[in-house]
Design a protein around this motif. Structure first.
Motif, PDB file in Angstrom:
ATOM      1  N   GLU A   1      37.842 -27.154  35.168  1.00 36.33           N
ATOM      2  CA  GLU A   1      36.545 -26.527  34.889  1.00 36.33           C
ATOM      3  C   GLU A   1      35.725 -26.467  36.182  1.00 36.33           C
ATOM      4  N   LYS A   2      35.404 -25.270  36.626  1.00 40.78           N
ATOM      5  CA  LYS A   2      34.656 -25.072  37.872  1.00 40.78           C
ATOM      6  C   LYS A   2      33.142 -25.128  37.681  1.00 40.78           C
TER       7      LYS A   2
ATOM      8  N   LYS B   1      28.162 -34.869  36.186  1.00 31.48           N
ATOM      9  CA  LYS B   1      28.770 -33.726  35.500  1.00 31.48           C
ATOM     10  C   LYS B   1      29.940 -34.183  34.639  1.00 31.48           C
ATOM     11  N   ASN B   2      30.284 -33.350  33.671  1.00 33.71           N
ATOM     12  CA  ASN B   2      31.423 -33.611  32.787  1.00 33.71           C
ATOM     13  C   ASN B   2      32.711 -33.395  33.581  1.00 33.71           C
TER      14      ASN B   2
ATOM     15  N   THR C   1      25.838 -24.546  36.387  1.00 35.06           N
ATOM     16  CA  THR C   1      25.203 -25.120  35.196  1.00 35.06           C
ATOM     17  C   THR C   1      24.660 -26.512  35.473  1.00 35.06           C
ATOM     18  N   ARG C   2      25.423 -27.352  36.165  1.00 37.85           N
ATOM     19  CA  ARG C   2      25.013 -28.742  36.405  1.00 37.85           C
ATOM     20  C   ARG C   2      23.747 -28.834  37.258  1.00 37.85           C
TER      21      ARG C   2
END
Length: 169
Positions: A45-46, A38-39, A79-80
């Motif tokens: 950022e959650k 992940k970024n 999202t990830r």
């Protein structure tokens, strides 16, 4: 004569019933992976997206799993995890089913008759789900830098017959 005939008929019908527990084996194999990289640019950022490396890994997972005909693909709502599951879902022409890790009801999966199920989760949830399937605490949380574990748990009639942990780089 009638009671004897009814007894014979009952035995014959019972022995021909294909759904008796002695003759029906239900096999389900769970493939469990953690989301890809992940970024991490914004620590606040959650719900970050995958990095380029993570997108490549998600595609690689779809290639590693390409010969498995999945019946269902589960992902948390992040999202990830969705991005990690998407290439495999696309290859299997399946929608991604959302789940909450602490509420994933594997009994419902068995009732649906799924044979092969992919579950995408997180470093702390995937081992817990594997342990839940095994009914023992065998696996600890995944190291934060490790996005390459693949847990494969096969159950026959909801009893574990095999468990494998593979590492894919």
């Amino acid at each position: 004569m009638k009671p004897f005939f009814l007894l014979l008929l009952s035995i014959a019908l019972w022995s021909c019933n294909p759904s008796t527990p002695e003759t029906k084996n239900t096999t389900t194999t769970f493939y469990l992976i953690r989301h890809a990289e992940k970024n991490r640019e914004n620590p606040d950022e959650k719900n970050p997206e995958l990095t380029e490396k993570g997108l490549v890994r998600a595609k690689k997972w779809s290639e590693v799993l390409k010969n498995i005909p999945f019946d269902a693909i589960y992902s948390t709502e992040y999202t990830r995890t969705i991005e990690t599951a998407s290439p495999t879902a696309y290859n299997n022409n399946l929608d991604i089913l959302k789940y909450e890790p602490e509420n994933l009801n594997t009994l419902e999966i068995f009732k649906k008759g799924y044979k092969n199920v992919l579950v995408v989760g997180h470093s702390n949830t995937v081992p817990k789900l594997v342990n839940k399937l095994l009914k023992e605490d065998r696996y600890e949380d995944i190291e934060d830098t490790n996005n390459g574990n693949l847990y494969i748990v096969t159950l026959v009639n909801q009893k574990v017959v095999s468990v494998n942990l593979l590492s894919i780089n």
